[in-house]
Write an enzyme that holds these catalytic residues in place. Sequence first.
Site, mmCIF file in Angstrom:
data_model
loop_
_atom_site.group_PDB
_atom_site.id
_atom_site.type_symbol
_atom_site.label_atom_id
_atom_site.label_comp_id
_atom_site.label_asym_id
_atom_site.label_seq_id
_atom_site.Cartn_x
_atom_site.Cartn_y
_atom_site.Cartn_z
ATOM 1 N N GLU A 297 87.382 -60.658 85.965
ATOM 2 C CA GLU A 297 86.664 -59.672 86.818
ATOM 3 C C GLU A 297 86.737 -58.435 86.025
ATOM 4 O O GLU A 297 87.792 -58.187 85.366
ATOM 5 C CB GLU A 297 87.159 -59.683 88.039
ATOM 6 C CG GLU A 297 88.484 -59.194 88.433
ATOM 7 C CD GLU A 297 88.999 -59.120 89.834
ATOM 8 O OE1 GLU A 297 87.865 -59.015 90.921
ATOM 9 O OE2 GLU A 297 89.937 -58.902 90.368
ATOM 10 N N GLU B 128 94.372 -67.483 95.367
ATOM 11 C CA GLU B 128 93.188 -67.206 94.661
ATOM 12 C C GLU B 128 93.593 -66.968 93.002
ATOM 13 O O GLU B 128 94.452 -66.233 93.000
ATOM 14 C CB GLU B 128 92.418 -65.788 95.089
ATOM 15 C CG GLU B 128 91.360 -65.377 94.408
ATOM 16 C CD GLU B 128 90.716 -64.165 94.616
ATOM 17 O OE1 GLU B 128 90.570 -63.993 96.181
ATOM 18 O OE2 GLU B 128 90.354 -63.330 93.971
#
Length: 293
Positions: A173, A168
């Site tokens: 974020e 990932e």
Amino acid sequence: MRKQLIPPRYIALKKTTFLIAGCLLLSIMFLVNFSCSVDDTQTVVNFTTLTMQDEFDTSGAPNSSIWGYDIGNGPNGDGWGNQELQYYTDRPENVTINNGILVLTARKEDFQGSSYTSARLLTKDKFSQTYGRFEARIRVPYGQGIWPAFWMLGVQDSPNEIWPFIGEIDIMEMRGQDPTKLIGSLHGPGYSAGEAISKEYILPNDRLDTGFHVYGIEWGPDYVNHYIDDVLYNQITPDDLPEGAEWVFDNDFYILINMAVGGTFVGSPNAETVFPQTMLVDYVRVYEYNGLN
């Protein structure tokens, strides 16, 4: 040895020396118009060839040839493994394109047993790529318990290959309650979830939610560079992994854009969290890793 941080777009890998004596002589003869050259071609990697772009220049639903949706509250009903509180839908109330902007909207409403709705788009089975520059121009929301993200997951080679073994890459974020702090991360076997390889970046004299910013990575063999507005703030290489951990970033990855509500990363909304919340995306662009030239 950790790689040297280098400017965006171009990563210098080899630099040869000038022919000093020849340059001095020629510079006298051609002072104005002549520029001395190196004795070999400088080798660079660049990211200039577009392989995918969505400018969101049509109204209504996102382009179905690029984007699909995750629907629900996780395949196991566990809030996507993070105890998130939203139910993802493909309704225009949660995801639409208006005036050239992709709009993801989180709403406080009772829906399919959840107290919130939102949207999660992904290019799985539609677009994926190994290496390159991946970027999006985004305006993030603000509020306790709001969790916007622009990220990537590795393509599964088989149904039995699961996260975190597929890898990932979190391009962007942030916690909605912390509007000056950006986080870029890699997750893989032995360095996932709370043990991910991450770096935070504090936006100087500004907030992430008050305007659009370009979030991106430049990814090649053995490195991932994280950028905001072409400022390089993080570089991760295999040398940064825990001893014995595997580097799993050498295969195709696809893109996800979502806005979660609640979860272990941000906590739950509180009385001061205003709904609806919106995440605005101006464009998504992907460039080819052109190799050495």
